[in-house]
Design a protein around this motif. Structure first.
Motif, PDB file in Angstrom:
ATOM      1  N   SER A 152     -28.062   2.386   5.839  1.00  0.00           N
ATOM      2  CA  SER A 152     -27.292   3.651   5.952  1.00  0.00           C
ATOM      3  C   SER A 152     -26.300   3.957   4.789  1.00  0.00           C
ATOM      4  CB  SER A 152     -26.812   3.735   7.298  1.00  0.00           C
ATOM      5  OG  SER A 152     -25.831   2.784   7.427  1.00  0.00           O
ATOM      6  N   GLY A 153     -26.145   3.403   3.883  1.00  0.00           N
ATOM      7  CA  GLY A 153     -25.528   3.511   2.903  1.00  0.00           C
ATOM      8  C   GLY A 153     -23.851   3.216   3.253  1.00  0.00           C
ATOM      9  N   ARG A 154     -23.619   2.377   4.135  1.00  0.00           N
ATOM     10  CA  ARG A 154     -22.327   2.314   4.336  1.00  0.00           C
ATOM     11  C   ARG A 154     -21.830   0.767   4.007  1.00  0.00           C
ATOM     12  NH1 ARG A 154     -21.046   6.488   7.671  1.00  0.00           N
ATOM     13  NH2 ARG A 154     -23.098   7.258   8.853  1.00  0.00           N
ATOM     14  N   LYS A 155     -20.411   0.377   3.931  1.00  0.00           N
ATOM     15  CA  LYS A 155     -20.033  -0.878   3.536  1.00  0.00           C
ATOM     16  C   LYS A 155     -19.216  -1.566   4.493  1.00  0.00           C
ATOM     17  CE  LYS A 155     -19.648   1.031  -1.259  1.00  0.00           C
ATOM     18  NZ  LYS A 155     -19.249   0.635  -2.729  1.00  0.00           N
ATOM     19  N   ALA A 156     -19.315  -2.971   4.529  1.00  0.00           N
ATOM     20  CA  ALA A 156     -18.609  -3.980   5.506  1.00  0.00           C
ATOM     21  C   ALA A 156     -18.130  -4.782   4.677  1.00  0.00           C
ATOM     22  CB  ALA A 156     -20.066  -4.325   6.231  1.00  0.00           C
ATOM     23  N   VAL A 157     -17.117  -5.488   5.507  1.00  0.00           N
ATOM     24  CA  VAL A 157     -16.212  -6.588   5.056  1.00  0.00           C
ATOM     25  C   VAL A 157     -16.342  -7.779   6.119  1.00  0.00           C
ATOM     26  CG1 VAL A 157     -14.541  -5.426   3.357  1.00  0.00           C
ATOM     27  CG2 VAL A 157     -13.981  -5.588   5.971  1.00  0.00           C
ATOM     28  N   VAL A 158     -16.651  -8.751   5.680  1.00  0.00           N
ATOM     29  CA  VAL A 158     -16.666  -9.939   6.556  1.00  0.00           C
ATOM     30  C   VAL A 158     -15.509 -10.977   6.367  1.00  0.00           C
ATOM     31  CG1 VAL A 158     -18.106 -11.821   7.284  1.00  0.00           C
ATOM     32  CG2 VAL A 158     -19.199  -9.884   6.228  1.00  0.00           C
ATOM     33  N   PHE A 159     -14.654 -11.296   7.615  1.00  0.00           N
ATOM     34  CA  PHE A 159     -13.575 -12.189   7.420  1.00  0.00           C
ATOM     35  C   PHE A 159     -13.900 -13.344   7.870  1.00  0.00           C
ATOM     36  CE2 PHE A 159     -11.200  -8.078   6.788  1.00  0.00           C
ATOM     37  CZ  PHE A 159     -10.193  -8.474   5.936  1.00  0.00           C
ATOM     38  N   ARG A 208     -15.585  -0.840  -4.220  1.00  0.00           N
ATOM     39  CA  ARG A 208     -15.082   0.403  -3.651  1.00  0.00           C
ATOM     40  C   ARG A 208     -16.144   1.395  -4.538  1.00  0.00           C
ATOM     41  NH1 ARG A 208     -10.124   0.441  -6.013  1.00  0.00           N
ATOM     42  NH2 ARG A 208     -10.747   1.189  -8.016  1.00  0.00           N
ATOM     43  N   ASP A 209     -16.282   1.017  -5.793  1.00  0.00           N
ATOM     44  CA  ASP A 209     -16.955   2.114  -6.552  1.00  0.00           C
ATOM     45  C   ASP A 209     -18.567   1.975  -6.770  1.00  0.00           C
ATOM     46  OD1 ASP A 209     -14.317   3.354  -7.043  1.00  0.00           O
ATOM     47  OD2 ASP A 209     -14.022   1.932  -8.850  1.00  0.00           O
ATOM     48  N   ALA A 233      -9.280  -1.903   6.515  1.00  0.00           N
ATOM     49  CA  ALA A 233     -10.122  -0.702   6.671  1.00  0.00           C
ATOM     50  C   ALA A 233      -9.612   0.308   7.374  1.00  0.00           C
ATOM     51  CB  ALA A 233     -11.580  -1.399   7.282  1.00  0.00           C
ATOM     52  N   HIS A 234      -9.087   0.098   8.528  1.00  0.00           N
ATOM     53  CA  HIS A 234      -8.630   1.268   9.336  1.00  0.00           C
ATOM     54  C   HIS A 234      -7.097   1.467   9.100  1.00  0.00           C
ATOM     55  CE1 HIS A 234      -7.125   2.936  13.375  1.00  0.00           C
ATOM     56  NE2 HIS A 234      -8.521   3.462  13.143  1.00  0.00           N
ATOM     57  N   ARG A 235      -7.164   2.638   8.166  1.00  0.00           N
ATOM     58  CA  ARG A 235      -5.823   2.859   7.468  1.00  0.00           C
ATOM     59  C   ARG A 235      -6.004   4.510   6.966  1.00  0.00           C
ATOM     60  NH1 ARG A 235      -3.917  -1.118   4.894  1.00  0.00           N
ATOM     61  NH2 ARG A 235      -2.332  -0.182   3.690  1.00  0.00           N
ATOM     62  N   ILE A 236      -4.822   5.028   6.675  1.00  0.00           N
ATOM     63  CA  ILE A 236      -4.984   6.256   6.002  1.00  0.00           C
ATOM     64  C   ILE A 236      -5.799   6.499   5.058  1.00  0.00           C
ATOM     65  CG2 ILE A 236      -3.384   8.250   5.139  1.00  0.00           C
ATOM     66  CD1 ILE A 236      -0.893   6.818   6.447  1.00  0.00           C
ATOM     67  N   GLY A 237      -6.863   7.514   5.186  1.00  0.00           N
ATOM     68  CA  GLY A 237      -7.800   7.529   4.070  1.00  0.00           C
ATOM     69  C   GLY A 237      -9.099   7.064   4.564  1.00  0.00           C
ATOM     70  N   LEU A 280      -8.923  -1.212   1.935  1.00  0.00           N
ATOM     71  CA  LEU A 280     -10.306  -1.021   2.007  1.00  0.00           C
ATOM     72  C   LEU A 280     -10.785  -0.043   2.936  1.00  0.00           C
ATOM     73  CD1 LEU A 280     -10.876  -5.169   2.464  1.00  0.00           C
ATOM     74  CD2 LEU A 280     -11.010  -3.637   0.181  1.00  0.00           C
ATOM     75  N   GLN A 281     -10.094   0.948   2.813  1.00  0.00           N
ATOM     76  CA  GLN A 281     -10.411   2.054   3.900  1.00  0.00           C
ATOM     77  C   GLN A 281     -11.851   2.789   3.537  1.00  0.00           C
ATOM     78  OE1 GLN A 281      -8.062   2.114   1.530  1.00  0.00           O
ATOM     79  NE2 GLN A 281      -7.157   3.888   1.159  1.00  0.00           N
ATOM     80  N   PHE A 282     -12.612   2.528   2.642  1.00  0.00           N
ATOM     81  CA  PHE A 282     -13.979   3.059   2.391  1.00  0.00           C
ATOM     82  C   PHE A 282     -14.828   2.159   3.001  1.00  0.00           C
ATOM     83  CE2 PHE A 282     -13.909  -0.395  -0.624  1.00  0.00           C
ATOM     84  CZ  PHE A 282     -12.906  -0.282  -1.148  1.00  0.00           C
ATOM     85  N   ALA A 283     -14.553   0.947   3.651  1.00  0.00           N
ATOM     86  CA  ALA A 283     -15.533   0.061   4.425  1.00  0.00           C
ATOM     87  C   ALA A 283     -15.554   0.602   6.021  1.00  0.00           C
ATOM     88  CB  ALA A 283     -15.293  -1.106   4.192  1.00  0.00           C
ATOM     89  N   GLU A 284     -16.638   0.915   6.531  1.00  0.00           N
ATOM     90  CA  GLU A 284     -16.638   1.452   7.823  1.00  0.00           C
ATOM     91  C   GLU A 284     -17.026   0.310   8.777  1.00  0.00           C
ATOM     92  OE1 GLU A 284     -18.632   4.995   8.547  1.00  0.00           O
ATOM     93  OE2 GLU A 284     -18.589   5.561   6.274  1.00  0.00           O
ATOM     94  N   TYR A 285     -17.160  -0.780   8.282  1.00  0.00           N
ATOM     95  CA  TYR A 285     -17.583  -2.102   9.354  1.00  0.00           C
ATOM     96  C   TYR A 285     -16.656  -3.460   9.006  1.00  0.00           C
ATOM     97  CZ  TYR A 285     -21.362   0.766  11.053  1.00  0.00           C
ATOM     98  OH  TYR A 285     -22.188   1.773  11.811  1.00  0.00           O
ATOM     99  N   VAL A 286     -15.966  -3.810   9.924  1.00  0.00           N
ATOM    100  CA  VAL A 286     -15.406  -5.085   9.700  1.00  0.00           C
ATOM    101  C   VAL A 286     -15.969  -5.968  10.781  1.00  0.00           C
ATOM    102  CG1 VAL A 286     -13.133  -6.086   9.817  1.00  0.00           C
ATOM    103  CG2 VAL A 286     -13.280  -3.726   9.050  1.00  0.00           C
ATOM    104  N   PHE A 287     -16.223  -7.052   9.956  1.00  0.00           N
ATOM    105  CA  PHE A 287     -16.935  -8.443  10.814  1.00  0.00           C
ATOM    106  C   PHE A 287     -15.791  -9.551  10.963  1.00  0.00           C
ATOM    107  CE2 PHE A 287     -20.825  -6.239   9.843  1.00  0.00           C
ATOM    108  CZ  PHE A 287     -21.397  -6.152  10.976  1.00  0.00           C
ATOM    109  N   LEU A 288     -15.347  -9.916  11.918  1.00  0.00           N
ATOM    110  CA  LEU A 288     -14.554 -11.211  12.030  1.00  0.00           C
ATOM    111  C   LEU A 288     -15.497 -12.427  12.386  1.00  0.00           C
ATOM    112  CD1 LEU A 288     -11.406  -9.808  14.069  1.00  0.00           C
ATOM    113  CD2 LEU A 288     -12.067  -9.688  11.686  1.00  0.00           C
ATOM    114  N   PHE A 289     -16.005 -12.928  11.423  1.00  0.00           N
ATOM    115  CA  PHE A 289     -17.141 -13.940  11.532  1.00  0.00           C
ATOM    116  C   PHE A 289     -16.519 -15.055  12.484  1.00  0.00           C
ATOM    117  CE2 PHE A 289     -20.066 -17.209  10.305  1.00  0.00           C
ATOM    118  CZ  PHE A 289     -21.202 -16.547  10.425  1.00  0.00           C
TER     119      PHE A 289
END
Lengths: 204, 578
Positions: B419-426, B465-466, B511-515, B486-495
């Motif tokens: 779907s063209g989105r971005k994710a971070v995995v912690f 980001r880019d 990710a969940h911040r202003i912007g 990392l506000q451009f990531a819409e998914y955050v996984f806490l592994f």
């Protein structure tokens, strides 16, 4: 009549009265410099007319309490004589015959539509018809009419001043025309009300 | 009065006159006289008779006496030096606009004298104060940020405990700027963790460009020189330098000391706490998004710096909450940012794969047996080792490499990437992240953790980001938990889960911040019937603890991951030696 210690062409006074249902009337008088910073503040202890005074003063009560008693007393307590004293309550203008500083009424939207006699603004020349409808024998009719007011624009603010104070009105416009756009003349009354509340709580 | 009518005419105007009024339709025989002072028409007295008893009653309208209290303010004079509008520089704050509501300065509870309190109350609202001071702002502050500045400005002691991402730095710098411009302070010191010194310098250049700022860090001689310079309005140093320069600073005093990430001094017995408490200062502020990480005792350490003796370890939580109320300002994003997208948290409960489960049971049985065999010699360290071992198995089976979490993560990432989105995995382990990188190779994941050289990290973030080809970032709590946007990531996984919710919140707030443009989906993996499930229960209790102190809800007794509870995870009693 007490006088101020010094006349200032760069200070503006703000005077209002707060009515507290339990304690009565509190008067507050704030003198600001042109940066909007407080220079002096004076407030009264609460004033509550008794029933006899309410009956005997009738419709003149507010003018007497707000203007002659509270307004006049507060202005006379100022060490600095401001260039002009602004008020947001029409009855306070009744202090004008007793003080040398010109008084002007600051109008805001709420005043234009208020039904409260202490808040309703005449906004211009008093309508004569208003008085023909009242009882012929009311002895206070002449007094109730108060000074005829002329509304005028002062930068972003709408003011009203007695017709007779044409010279003062012109001087105000000339002296402060540069500042008129940046002044919000309604805002300082909020400070006075907050300060009166602070003083009331401190007294308790 | 309306039932009275005149019975005589007034005398000549200008002289006190006597007029009589009588009832229009007297129900009884009353007669009355009002003496009126003309031309003002004000009554002087009123005399009437009560016919029934034939008695005359006089009322004298003595005007009430007005008493006046007066205050003058030394800081302001009637002849204020104000530039006319034409000569002013044009600040970004839109001074001509009247905001819907003004932000007012309110004195703190410890300002006792009425005159002092009024000095704050009668100041112009913050919006006008800032606009009138010719202050340049790179963008217009939010209303809650004005409120934060108004909170800090009058306070001698304060904690700004806003959630991460709300701009504590900007609010603090603006308050300092205003205090300096109003000549209420001359020298301020900000103490922060070492990696954040550059961030403070950058933000100071942005939000307080006219104020001279100096970083005091580096070699001893350089630091000494930095401390010795006179008239530096704002210094920034790190906790480590402060510890080393404790003696050097004994002779100095500051008008204001600000501690960033103030949870660093939560232990009242630590050397860092002692060093900051020894600083001579008039005002003390603390900044932290997590004032309570583990227990209310964390606050005791921080308040040892702010208001010594206000809190004590013996205080009940309720008493503690009441005592700190006037010193703490805490806002969450949900409270203040109407336009911030929602944060959607999904707990995904997973069953271990059969291979994982077998390894897990074996490891737990052996671990518990070992703890029991150690008896009184068992320590918290032994428990920690077992917990870490079990958590690693919950991530991956060490023998087969099987992972229930990975299976689920792969499925989710396919959809996200498609779907063209971005994710971070912690994860808390670099090893786990490395393992994930191999298994997630089709998604071309990027890595950001302790084994990535510092000089390469910015490039990693820039690519994530880019560049549209990089949609997954594997990141460790340690390296990426703070300071990243990392506000451009819409998914955050806490592994895997961290030990306390504050660290997890830091991670999520990257990710969940202003912007942030859309809702931020947070997925927390928890394996059923494992140590993770038990720890999750404790984390929930910790969250309740935090909300109790800062949101005024009921108090949950005895929460926190103390030694007894760590042993309790394995149904073991706390040995006396531990």
């Amino acid at each position: 009549m007490r006088g101020c210690e010094s006349k200032s062409n760069t200070a503006i006074g703000f005077l209002t009265v707060v009515e507290h249902t339990e304690y009565g009337l509190f008067g507050g008088y704030l003198i600001l410099n042109l940066a909007g910073r407080p220079v002096e503040f004076h407030c009264t202890t609460p004033l509550k007319p008794n029933r006899a005074q309410k009956i005997l003063y009738g419709p003149t009560l507010n003018d007497f309490l707000y203007g002659e008693l509270i307004g006049r007393t507060l202005i006379e307590h100022g060490r600095i004589c401001p260039f002009v004293v602004c008020t947001d309550l029409e009855p306070i203008l009744a202090a004008q015959p007793y003080v040398s500083t010109p008084l002007v009424l600051v109008l805001d939207d709420a005043m234009q539509h208020s039904t409260n006699p202490t808040q309703a603004a005449p906004a211009g020349v008093v309508n004569d018809e208003e008085f023909t409808e009242t009882k012929v024998y009311r002895l206070d009719a002449a007094h109730r009419s108060g000074p005829q007011l002329v509304g005028f624009q002062f930068g972003r603010n709408r003011l009203a001043a007695p017709v007779a104070a044409e010279a003062e009105r012109r001087a105000l416009l000339e002296r402060f025309s540069d500042w008129a756009e940046t002044f919000d003349l309604v805002e300082p009354f909020q400070r006075i009300r907050a300060a009166i509340e602070e003083a009331r709580q401190a007294a308790q | 009065m309306n039932t009275l009518r005149p019975i005589s005419q007034p005398a000549a105007a200008g002289k006190p006159a006597v007029m009589g009024l009588e009832p229009v339709a007297p129900p009884q025989c009353f007669g009355g006289t009002v003496n009126i002072d003309l031309p003002k028409c004000l009554p002087v007295n009123f005399i009437f008779n009560a016919a029934a008893v034939g008695r005359v009653v006089s009322l004298r309208t003595k005007p009430p006496k007005v008493q006046v209290k007066s205050f003058s303010f030394a800081g302001s004079t009637a002849e204020a030096a104000v530039c006319p509008p034409a000569e002013r520089s044009e600040p970004a704050a839109e001074k001509a606009d009247t905001p819907a509501s003004y932000t007012r300065l309110t004195p703190s509870r410890d300002v006792i004298k009425l005159g002092d309190r009024l000095e704050y109350v009668l100041q112009p609202p913050l919006e006008l104060l800032l606009a009138d001071s010719n202050l340049f702002f790179p963008c217009r502050p939010y209303a809650y940020q004005y409120a934060g500045v108004a909170f800090l400005f009058p306070r001698q002691a304060a904690i700004l405990a806003d959630e991460m991402g709300l701009g504590k730095t900007m609010q603090t710098l603006t308050a300092i700027r205003l205090l300096i411009r109003q000549q209420k302070i001359r020298e301020a010191l900000i103490v922060c963790p070492k990696p954040l010194v550059s961030n403070w310098l950058r933000e100071a250049a942005r939000w307080a460009p006219e104020i001279t700022v100096m970083a005091v860090e580096g070699e001893t001689a350089k630091r000494r020189w930095g401390w010795s310079l006179p008239d530096v309005p704002l210094r920034i140093t790190n906790y480590e330098s402060l510890l080393r320069d404790e003696q050097c600073l004994a002779a100095r005093s500051f008008d204001l000391v600000v501690l960033d990430e103030a949870q660093r001094i939560k232990n009242p017995l630590s050397a860092t706490n002692a060093a900051v408490c020894a600083l001579r200062r008039r005002r003390s502020w603390a900044l932290t998004g997590t004032p309570v990480e583990n227990s209310p005792q964390d606050l005791v350490g921080i308040f040892g710096f702010l208001v010594p003796d206000l809190l004590s370890p013996e205080m009940t939580p309720t008493a503690m909450r009441a005592a700190i109320a006037d010193y703490v300002l805490r806002r969450t994003k949900e409270q203040v940012l109407d336009d911030l997208p929602p944060k959607l948290i999904h707990d995904v409960w997973l069953e271990l794969t059969p291979e994982q489960e077998e390894s897990y049971r074996l490891a737990e049985e052996q671990g518990v047996l070992r703890l029991k065999s150690l008896g009184r010699q068992a320590t918290i360290r032994h428990v920690f080792e077992l917990i870490l071992r079990l958590k690693q198995i919950c991530n991956f089976d060490p023998l087969s490499g099987e992972s229930a979490k990975l299976e689920r993560l792969e499925a989710d990432l396919e959809e996200i990437v498609a779907s063209g989105r971005k994710a971070v995995v912690f994860s808390q382990w670099v090893g786990t992240l490395r393992h994930l990188r191999k298994r997630l190779a089709p998604f071309a994941p990027l890595e950001y953790h302790g084994r990535i050289p510092v000089r390469e990290r910015e490039a990693v973030l820039a690519r994530f980001r880019d560049e549209p080809n990089y949609r997954v970032l594997l990141i460790s709590y340690g390296a990426g938990g703070v300071g990243l946007n990392l506000q451009f990531a819409e998914y955050v996984f806490l592994f895997d889960r961290w030990w306390n919710p504050a660290v997890e919140a830091q991670a999520i707030n990257r990710a969940h911040r202003i912007g942030a443009q859309g809702a931020v989906n947070v997925v927390r993996f928890i394996t059923l019937n494992t140590i993770e499930e038990r720890i999750d229960r404790i984390l929930e209790e910790k969250q309740t603890l935090f909300e109790t102190i800062f949101a005024g809800e009921g108090w949950a007794q005895g929460v926190g991951l103390d030694a007894a509870e760590l042993f309790g995870l394995f149904q073991l009693a706390l040995p006396e030696a531990a």
